[in-house]
Design a protein around this motif. Sequence first.
Motif, PDB file in Angstrom:
ATOM      1  N   GLU A   1       0.828  -1.206   0.000  1.00 29.32           N
ATOM      2  CA  GLU A   1       0.000   0.000   0.000  1.00 29.32           C
ATOM      3  C   GLU A   1       0.863   1.257   0.000  1.00 29.32           C
ATOM      4  O   GLU A   1       0.560   2.241  -0.688  1.00 29.32           O
ATOM      5  N   TYR A   2       1.958   1.235   0.766  1.00 24.03           N
ATOM      6  CA  TYR A   2       2.835   2.413   0.834  1.00 24.03           C
ATOM      7  C   TYR A   2       3.454   2.705  -0.531  1.00 24.03           C
ATOM      8  O   TYR A   2       3.472   3.858  -1.005  1.00 24.03           O
ATOM      9  N   ILE A   3       3.969   1.667  -1.182  1.00 17.84           N
ATOM     10  CA  ILE A   3       4.594   1.857  -2.491  1.00 17.84           C
ATOM     11  C   ILE A   3       3.557   2.296  -3.532  1.00 17.84           C
ATOM     12  O   ILE A   3       3.832   3.129  -4.403  1.00 17.84           O
ATOM     13  N   ALA A   4       2.355   1.715  -3.429  1.00 15.09           N
ATOM     14  CA  ALA A   4       1.296   2.110  -4.371  1.00 15.09           C
ATOM     15  C   ALA A   4       0.949   3.591  -4.201  1.00 15.09           C
ATOM     16  O   ALA A   4       0.713   4.301  -5.176  1.00 15.09           O
ATOM     17  N   ASN A   5       0.906   4.092  -2.959  1.00 18.16           N
ATOM     18  CA  ASN A   5       0.602   5.515  -2.711  1.00 18.16           C
ATOM     19  C   ASN A   5       1.734   6.429  -3.176  1.00 18.16           C
ATOM     20  O   ASN A   5       1.503   7.516  -3.676  1.00 18.16           O
ATOM     21  N   VAL A   6       2.973   5.995  -2.970  1.00 15.96           N
ATOM     22  CA  VAL A   6       4.121   6.844  -3.299  1.00 15.96           C
ATOM     23  C   VAL A   6       4.389   6.861  -4.800  1.00 15.96           C
ATOM     24  O   VAL A   6       4.678   7.905  -5.389  1.00 15.96           O
ATOM     25  N   THR A   7       4.349   5.678  -5.430  1.00 14.84           N
ATOM     26  CA  THR A   7       4.748   5.575  -6.848  1.00 14.84           C
ATOM     27  C   THR A   7       3.566   5.420  -7.800  1.00 14.84           C
ATOM     28  O   THR A   7       3.775   5.438  -9.021  1.00 14.84           O
ATOM     29  N   SER A   8       2.358   5.242  -7.267  1.00 13.23           N
ATOM     30  CA  SER A   8       1.156   4.992  -8.077  1.00 13.23           C
ATOM     31  C   SER A   8       1.287   3.731  -8.928  1.00 13.23           C
ATOM     32  O   SER A   8       0.742   3.640 -10.029  1.00 13.23           O
ATOM     33  N   SER A   9       2.066   2.758  -8.396  1.00  6.61           N
ATOM     34  CA  SER A   9       2.235   1.489  -9.105  1.00  6.61           C
ATOM     35  C   SER A   9       1.128   0.530  -8.708  1.00  6.61           C
ATOM     36  O   SER A   9       0.589   0.583  -7.601  1.00  6.61           O
ATOM     37  N   SER A  10       0.836  -0.410  -9.577  1.00  6.70           N
ATOM     38  CA  SER A  10      -0.193  -1.407  -9.296  1.00  6.70           C
ATOM     39  C   SER A  10       0.381  -2.508  -8.422  1.00  6.70           C
ATOM     40  O   SER A  10       1.600  -2.685  -8.306  1.00  6.70           O
ATOM     41  N   SER A  11      -0.527  -3.271  -7.809  1.00  6.73           N
ATOM     42  CA  SER A  11      -0.093  -4.375  -6.959  1.00  6.73           C
ATOM     43  C   SER A  11       0.613  -5.457  -7.779  1.00  6.73           C
ATOM     44  O   SER A  11       1.456  -6.188  -7.259  1.00  6.73           O
ATOM     45  N   ALA A  12       0.267  -5.549  -9.066  1.00  6.02           N
ATOM     46  CA  ALA A  12       0.907  -6.557  -9.926  1.00  6.02           C
ATOM     47  C   ALA A  12       2.405  -6.261 -10.068  1.00  6.02           C
ATOM     48  O   ALA A  12       3.230  -7.181 -10.059  1.00  6.02           O
ATOM     49  N   LYS A  13       2.760  -4.997 -10.174  1.00  6.48           N
ATOM     50  CA  LYS A  13       4.179  -4.629 -10.270  1.00  6.48           C
ATOM     51  C   LYS A  13       4.910  -4.952  -8.968  1.00  6.48           C
ATOM     52  O   LYS A  13       6.070  -5.364  -8.976  1.00  6.48           O
ATOM     53  N   PHE A  14       4.191  -4.738  -7.877  1.00  2.00           N
ATOM     54  CA  PHE A  14       4.794  -5.049  -6.568  1.00  2.00           C
ATOM     55  C   PHE A  14       5.077  -6.546  -6.458  1.00  2.00           C
ATOM     56  O   PHE A  14       6.163  -6.966  -6.042  1.00  2.00           O
ATOM     57  N   VAL A  15       4.104  -7.370  -6.843  1.00  2.00           N
ATOM     58  CA  VAL A  15       4.282  -8.825  -6.802  1.00  2.00           C
ATOM     59  C   VAL A  15       5.386  -9.251  -7.758  1.00  2.00           C
ATOM     60  O   VAL A  15       6.211 -10.126  -7.458  1.00  2.00           O
ATOM     61  N   ALA A  16       5.432  -8.604  -8.944  1.00  2.00           N
ATOM     62  CA  ALA A  16       6.480  -8.919  -9.917  1.00  2.00           C
ATOM     63  C   ALA A  16       7.864  -8.566  -9.359  1.00  2.00           C
ATOM     64  O   ALA A  16       8.843  -9.290  -9.570  1.00  2.00           O
TER      65      ALA A  16
END
Length: 201
Positions: free
Chosen positions: A5-20
């Motif tokens: 959630e923190y990375i998604a808020n900071v970078t506006s990246s999707s959860s799929a990128k986080f999992v990748a």
Amino acid sequence: MEAQEYIANVTSSSSAKFVAALTWILSSNKDVGIWLKGEDPSELVTTVDKVVCLESARPRMGVGCRLSRALLTAVTNVLIFFWCLAFLWGLLILLKYRWRKLEEEEQAMYEMVKKIIDVVQDHYVDWEQDMERYPYVGILHVRDTLIPPQSRRRMKRVWDRAVEFLASNESRIQTESHRVAGEDMLVWRWTKPSSFSDSER
């Protein structure tokens, strides 16, 4: 989930990128500065669904903390260096002392060999002049003549080396076994012809 959630808020990246990204970290052999931890920190995580925690390999520290750690590391390395230097210096001093003692012992051995040759040769000359009963002299008698009682234990190694040197390197002195006063003992006999005795000493 908090990290995602923190990375998604900071970078506006999707959860799929986080999992990748987590999958790439698991499959990569590179040190990216992030450790993936599971329920049991001692077990190695192999899949993304088992990851419950992200741990930084490079913790965030303040300037004071970094300076103190750097100073501690530097002082520790300097101390280790000086301890190693002191150890090597002490080892060198010990080796030099040992070499000096060996040289002194070698010199003492040669001096002892010279004294033994003189005693055995003198005894042979005295025997030729009918001043001695036997043409040979007991090894222990020579030792007792050359080394005072209080020094015999200290000089034992020098004496043993001198006897060994004479046995293997001196052709003018022959080692024999004779019965003297009812007891078998090792003796030395001077084997050089009498015509060479006094002029070459």
